[in-house]
Scaffold this motif. Structure first.
Motif, short mmCIF file in Angstrom:
data_model
loop_
_atom_site.label_atom_id
_atom_site.label_comp_id
_atom_site.label_asym_id
_atom_site.label_seq_id
_atom_site.Cartn_x
_atom_site.Cartn_y
_atom_site.Cartn_z
N ALA A 326 79.49 9.92 23.48
CA ALA A 326 79.80 10.68 24.68
C ALA A 326 80.49 9.82 25.73
N MET A 327 79.98 8.60 25.91
CA MET A 327 80.58 7.70 26.89
C MET A 327 81.97 7.26 26.45
N ILE A 377 82.09 12.67 38.72
CA ILE A 377 82.18 12.91 37.27
C ILE A 377 83.32 12.10 36.67
N GLN A 378 84.46 12.11 37.34
CA GLN A 378 85.62 11.38 36.86
C GLN A 378 85.39 9.87 36.91
N ARG A 379 84.78 9.38 37.99
CA ARG A 379 84.53 7.94 38.14
C ARG A 379 83.59 7.44 37.03
N LEU A 380 82.49 8.15 36.81
CA LEU A 380 81.54 7.74 35.77
C LEU A 380 82.17 7.82 34.39
N ALA A 385 83.93 4.99 29.44
CA ALA A 385 84.88 4.69 28.37
C ALA A 385 85.16 3.20 28.27
N VAL A 386 85.26 2.53 29.41
CA VAL A 386 85.50 1.07 29.42
C VAL A 386 84.29 0.34 28.82
N GLN A 387 83.08 0.76 29.21
CA GLN A 387 81.86 0.12 28.71
C GLN A 387 81.76 0.22 27.19
#
Length: 405
Positions: A326-327, A377-380, A385-387
């Motif tokens: 999901a992330m 929502i967009q920031r998280l 995705a980077v994490q």
């Protein structure tokens, strides 16, 4: 180096019927096609579709274990009796007793007949019975590993075989500490090594709007409705009750809850919990959609459709793959501080709530906040995705090769 991976005791490899463990094994197989650092063999439960899928992997030799018809019959009989007569909630292992037993015996014969430099048992303590027969314990002393994706509830008489592994490979520090912390096992934590899970970044990445629109059409969800989504196994451990309670608490007419999954992948097992959950939710049935099992290649489209993912494990979840997926798809996520989850998600990449008496209220509060805050929502989603970008197939394969060498 001649390496045998003993696949899942319940599902085939390749992962044509889903399952986190079969998918992770397939990631190793796929990367070995490129790097070819080991001579790879894989024992898998026989499945016609899996056999067909395996033909594309030229650098892996599959050894197919066919479950006898009598074992399937008695497992089905046990499943029905335990469910209908005794109302047993935990049916997964109990529904596969004879399949696992016959698989263990089959593995014992394969080990006796062949000479492998390394043997990796994937997440199944019961099949270690293969080390008890045909002098395999002596033959493979210092050569076999156990890769645990969870903390075993029982040792099934294989405690000695578990203690004697070359290394206990785990998916998180939490699992290492939990297993070695059992005084009955008497295993030092120095015998363990953590091998972090990975995800298929060719499948799981931030998809465009068309994928989301496709799922909305399939599920008949209008554009003006926001989607809160859960993906995973439908069982109490995964926090579905807590999610439903939180969803009822926020009581929003602009939001739909989509629950994607089944009790155990594509097995057809329907637990009493799943039946009770669906019955209980009839009073909000207009706001909830159960999809049932979704084929693994289609899962990324469902993530794409979600505005907010909520996967609030209430047990000590070792390292749930669905959270990583999901992330990786760039989704804002609400989860819990369970087991190995904090080790993977890091800081400020999602919302992590504490498991306590106020868990439902906290989920409801954070969910309500996100649904009213598209910028957050967009920031998280971007941070998520980077994490997850570091948990790729190349990294996963390298970890294994380093351990085996």
């Amino acid at each position: 180096m001649k390496v045998l991976i003993v696949g899942s005791s319940k599902l085939p490899v390749p992962a044509v019927k889903g399952g986190a463990v079969p998918n992770l094994i397939e990631e190793i197989i796929r990367q070995n096609e490129i790097e070819k650092k080991i001579d790879l063999y894989c024992i898998s439960l026989f499945d016609e579709k899996a056999v067909e899928e395996s033909e594309k992997y030229r650098s892996t030799e599959f050894i197919w274990a066919k479950t006898p018809a009598w074992a399937k019959f008695f497992d089905r009989f046990n499943y029905l009796i335990l469910k209908k007569v005794f109302h047993v909630e935990r049916l997964l292992s109990l529904a596969y007793v004879w399949q696992i037993y016959t698989l263990g015996k089959f593995i014992g014969r394969v080990l006796k007949k062949n000479d492998f430099d390394r043997v990796i048992f994937e997440n199944s303590v019961p099949v270690l019975l293969a080390m008890k027969s045909r002098k395999n314990a002596k033959k493979y002393d210092g050569k076999y590993y156990l890769h645990m994706h969870a903390v075993p509830r029982h040792y099934y008489g294989n405690m000695k075989q578990m203690r004697n592994v070359k290394k206990l490979i785990t998916v998180s520090d939490y699992v290492s500490k939990a297993i070695t912390g059992d005084p009955k096992l008497k295993m030092d934590i120095s015998r363990t090594v953590v091998m972090r899970n990975c995800i298929d970044h060719e499948m799981f990445y931030p998809h465009d709007r068309s994928a989301a629109e496709e799922v909305r059409q399939i599920l008949n969800i209008p554009e003006d409705k926001k989607i809160v989504m859960f993906v995973g196994r439908i069982c109490a451990d995964k926090g579905i009750n807590e999610l439903v309670n939180a969803f009822e608490k926020i009581n929003r007419d602009d939001t739909v809850l989509v629950i994607v999954g089944a009790n155990f992948y594509k097995s057809g097992i329907v637990s009493p919990f799943e039946e009770q959950l669906k019955e209980r939710m009839k009073n909000i049935k207009d706001k909830v959609i159960f999809t049932g099992y979704v084929d693994y290649p289609d899962i990324p489209r469902y993530y794409a459709a979600a505005d907010v993912m909520v996967m609030p494990s209430i047990w000590d979840d070792p390292a749930p793959i669905t959270i990583l997926e999901a992330m990786a798809c760039g989704k804002a996520l609400i989860t819990t501080d369970s087991g190995g989850i904090p080790e993977y998600v890091g800081e400020d990449n999602c919302i992590v709530v504490r498991r306590d008496g106020n868990t439902v209220d906290k989920i409801a509060e954070k969910l309500d906040m996100l649904l009213d805050n598209p910028e957050e929502i967009q920031r998280l989603g971007k941070r998520a995705a980077v994490q997850m970008s570091k948990y790729n197939r190349q990294y996963y394969y390298k970890q294994l090769i380093d351990i085996l060498r």
